[in-house]
Design an enzyme around this catalytic site. Structure first.
Site, PDB file in Angstrom:
ATOM      1  N   SER A 264       0.806  -1.371  -0.362  1.00  0.00           N
ATOM      2  CA  SER A 264       0.084  -0.071  -0.223  1.00  0.00           C
ATOM      3  C   SER A 264       0.859   1.278  -0.508  1.00  0.00           C
ATOM      4  O   SER A 264       0.291   2.472  -0.537  1.00  0.00           O
ATOM      5  CB  SER A 264      -0.813   0.068   1.192  1.00  0.00           C
ATOM      6  OG  SER A 264       0.121  -0.027   2.412  1.00  0.00           O
ATOM      7  N   HIS A 294      -1.818  -8.397   2.120  1.00  0.00           N
ATOM      8  CA  HIS A 294      -1.459  -7.672   2.701  1.00  0.00           C
ATOM      9  C   HIS A 294      -2.075  -7.105   3.925  1.00  0.00           C
ATOM     10  O   HIS A 294      -2.658  -8.003   4.663  1.00  0.00           O
ATOM     11  CB  HIS A 294      -1.271  -6.821   2.209  1.00  0.00           C
ATOM     12  CG  HIS A 294      -0.539  -5.281   2.175  1.00  0.00           C
ATOM     13  ND1 HIS A 294      -0.440  -4.506   3.741  1.00  0.00           N
ATOM     14  CD2 HIS A 294      -0.737  -3.744   1.231  1.00  0.00           C
ATOM     15  CE1 HIS A 294       0.328  -3.838   3.696  1.00  0.00           C
ATOM     16  NE2 HIS A 294      -0.220  -2.695   2.455  1.00  0.00           N
ATOM     17  N   HIS A 343       5.741 -12.264   9.192  1.00  0.00           N
ATOM     18  CA  HIS A 343       5.981 -10.970   8.300  1.00  0.00           C
ATOM     19  C   HIS A 343       6.947 -11.010   7.842  1.00  0.00           C
ATOM     20  O   HIS A 343       8.174 -11.564   7.626  1.00  0.00           O
ATOM     21  CB  HIS A 343       6.144  -9.978   9.849  1.00  0.00           C
ATOM     22  CG  HIS A 343       6.235  -8.664   9.051  1.00  0.00           C
ATOM     23  ND1 HIS A 343       6.702  -8.237   8.380  1.00  0.00           N
ATOM     24  CD2 HIS A 343       4.860  -7.989   9.004  1.00  0.00           C
ATOM     25  CE1 HIS A 343       6.481  -6.638   8.295  1.00  0.00           C
ATOM     26  NE2 HIS A 343       5.168  -6.744   8.306  1.00  0.00           N
ATOM     27  N   ARG A 352       3.195  -4.118  17.305  1.00  0.00           N
ATOM     28  CA  ARG A 352       1.895  -3.696  16.833  1.00  0.00           C
ATOM     29  C   ARG A 352       1.030  -4.538  17.545  1.00  0.00           C
ATOM     30  O   ARG A 352      -0.679  -4.033  18.255  1.00  0.00           O
ATOM     31  CB  ARG A 352       1.289  -3.536  15.653  1.00  0.00           C
ATOM     32  CG  ARG A 352       1.939  -2.312  14.507  1.00  0.00           C
ATOM     33  CD  ARG A 352       1.865  -2.602  13.496  1.00  0.00           C
ATOM     34  NE  ARG A 352       2.294  -2.979  12.774  1.00  0.00           N
ATOM     35  CZ  ARG A 352       2.420  -3.850  11.679  1.00  0.00           C
ATOM     36  NH1 ARG A 352       1.812  -2.997  10.531  1.00  0.00           N
ATOM     37  NH2 ARG A 352       2.353  -4.573  10.892  1.00  0.00           N
ATOM     38  N   ASP A 398      -1.109  -8.379  12.309  1.00  0.00           N
ATOM     39  CA  ASP A 398      -3.014  -9.308  11.913  1.00  0.00           C
ATOM     40  C   ASP A 398      -3.546 -10.365  12.828  1.00  0.00           C
ATOM     41  O   ASP A 398      -4.931 -10.712  13.278  1.00  0.00           O
ATOM     42  CB  ASP A 398      -3.142  -9.955  10.876  1.00  0.00           C
ATOM     43  CG  ASP A 398      -2.871  -8.551   9.160  1.00  0.00           C
ATOM     44  OD1 ASP A 398      -3.805  -7.141   9.693  1.00  0.00           O
ATOM     45  OD2 ASP A 398      -1.734  -8.852   8.676  1.00  0.00           O
TER      46      ASP A 398
END
Length: 460
Positions: A264, A294, A343, A352, A398
């Site tokens: 992105s 993604h 990742h 995160r 995620d």
């Protein structure tokens, strides 16, 4: 003028296409015959020449998605394989400590982060509040844009609608208008700034309209300029919960930027390098974010966790290390991946993820799905390490976000990536501003044919 093709004629055409030629004259059949040989040849070639230098990069890097090639400048964040993300040199805990909190002892909002990303400086509370009001002042959607979003079919994926909604805003682009008028390059940053701030201001209503139209009654609460960016966004979505406001502030902060090489970010930067305006550039970036490798991954994670719960409920099983380990191996042995783990860059637990876990321990420690996530975290890295096919067996961002959203009542999995998109806009548009301010050129890497690479390797 286009004319509607009768259904029976369209069906007949499709049958004819399927049954037409199946031999050497059929394009699809020819391609199907070529693919196995090409795969075999490419694998063999990379095994022999993968480490051969082409000058700046190796053959393996050229074929391997340009992974980790240092060839971009990104002002706003840096991702370290061991440490994780830093925003303008600051870790996520440092952001939470240093940026002005929206409420006493709470999370900073995306407005404060936007100031930091653009300027490199930590804003004061007064500066943050001023930026909040500037965003409020620009937030009203043109009537035709609202109408365009409302007319989209409910069956259209939320991310497709987000990209479409951003494009519907594009006629408002100051940058595009000023470029047409012959604005000098030294003024590009000013016109880009106008577009970027207006686009960020209007994204909440674009996203909220999509949510309310697809999943609810289509009614969006009026914009409330007495609230911060995140709380106002939640009211338009239909949520009025101070804890969910805090979650949205954290969510928009931690998902905002992840250096420039992800799809992105790179796409927004690449399209912008052609002097496409911020609307066109961000819409392109959102199309990249919509990919299952993604941003779409967060909904896949929650589906897997819900599958675990349904399986355990059906079998009367308890959630513990042994049962989660067995389910993880069943997933891997069936040829599937465990979503939310691994990742492209990170080789440790994603900071995160950690930030979301700390939030969950504070606000929902007894939630059943959170307990499953915690048990997965304690078991799956060892399973993936034993499995041996994952370079990073640790959780990424995620693997946690869907559980938090689900806890507060947002159960519509397909919408989660839209929230990711609203957040990511803050990072990629901040960089796009500096692309124009610094006069970055058109991005145009050099490509090579497989035949050229093969000849080069054999001759060198």
């Amino acid at each position: 003028m286009l004319r509607r093709i009768p259904l029976r004629l369209a069906q007949s055409s499709m049958r004819s296409a399927r049954t037409f030629a199946t031999g050497a004259d059929d394009l699809k059949a020819v391609l199907a015959a070529q693919i196995p040989d090409r795969i075999s040849q490419t694998k063999e070639f990379l095994g022999q020449y993968g480490n051969t230098s082409l000058g700046e990069v190796t053959v393996g890097q050229a074929y391997g998605g340009m992974r980790s090639i240092k060839c971009m400048v990104w002002e706003t964040s840096l991702l370290d394989a061991e440490e994780g993300i830093r925003f303008r040199g600051r870790t996520i805990p440092e952001l939470q400590e240093q940026l002005p909190a929206t409420i006493e002892g709470g999370e900073p909002g995306p407005e404060a982060l936007l100031w930091l990303l653009l300027t490199g400086e930590v804003p004061t509370k007064a500066q943050t509040d001023s930026l909040t009001q500037e965003l409020h002042a620009r937030s009203a959607l043109p009537a035709e844009v609202a109408q365009a979003i409302d007319s989209l079919p409910k069956t259209m994926h939320p991310m497709t609608q987000l990209s479409t909604g951003i494009l519907a805003l594009q006629p408002e682009s100051v940058f595009a208008a000023k470029y047409r008028d012959g604005a000098p390059k030294t003024e590009y940053w000013e016109h880009a700034y106008e577009d970027i701030i207006t686009l960020l201001a209007r994204l909440p209503e674009v996203a909220a309209r999509i949510y309310r139209n697809i999943y609810h009654d289509g009614k969006v609460a009026p914009h409330d300029s007495s609230l911060d960016y995140s709380a106002n966004f939640n009211r338009m979505l239909g949520y009025d919960n101070p804890e969910f406001d805090e979650l949205m502030r954290m969510y928009l902060l931690i998902h905002s930027d992840h250096e420039g090489g992800n799809v992105s970010a790179h796409t927004t930067h690449l399209v912008g390098s052609a002097l496409s305006d911020p609307y066109l550039s961000l819409s392109a970036g959102m199309n990249g974010l919509a990919g299952p490798l993604h941003g779409l991954a967060n909904q896949e994670v929650l589906r897997w966790i819900m599958d675990i719960k349904a399986h355990f409920d059906e079998k009367g099983l308890e959630v513990n290390h042994d049962t989660i380990r067995e389910f993880a191996w069943e997933t891997l042995n069936s040829g599937k991946v465990i979503p939310g783990y691994g990742h492209a860059v990170l080789r440790k637990t994603d900071p995160r993820y950690t930030a979301q876990r700390v939030f969950a321990l504070k606000y929902l420690p007894e939630d059943e799905l959170f307990k499953i996530v915690g048990t997965i975290f304690e078991v799956v890295p060892d399973v993936l390490t034993e499995h041996g096919k994952t370079k990073n067996p640790w959780p990424n961002v995620d693997s946690h976000s869907g559980v938090l959203l689900n806890y507060y009542g947002m159960t519509e999995f397909d919408y989660y990536t839209v929230l990711f998109g609203v957040s990511r806009a803050f990072g990629v548009l901040s960089q796009l501003f500096w692309d124009r301010a610094l006069g970055f050129p058109l991005e145009r890497p050099k490509s090579l044919t497989p035949e050229w690479i093969e000849d080069y390797c054999k001759n060198n």
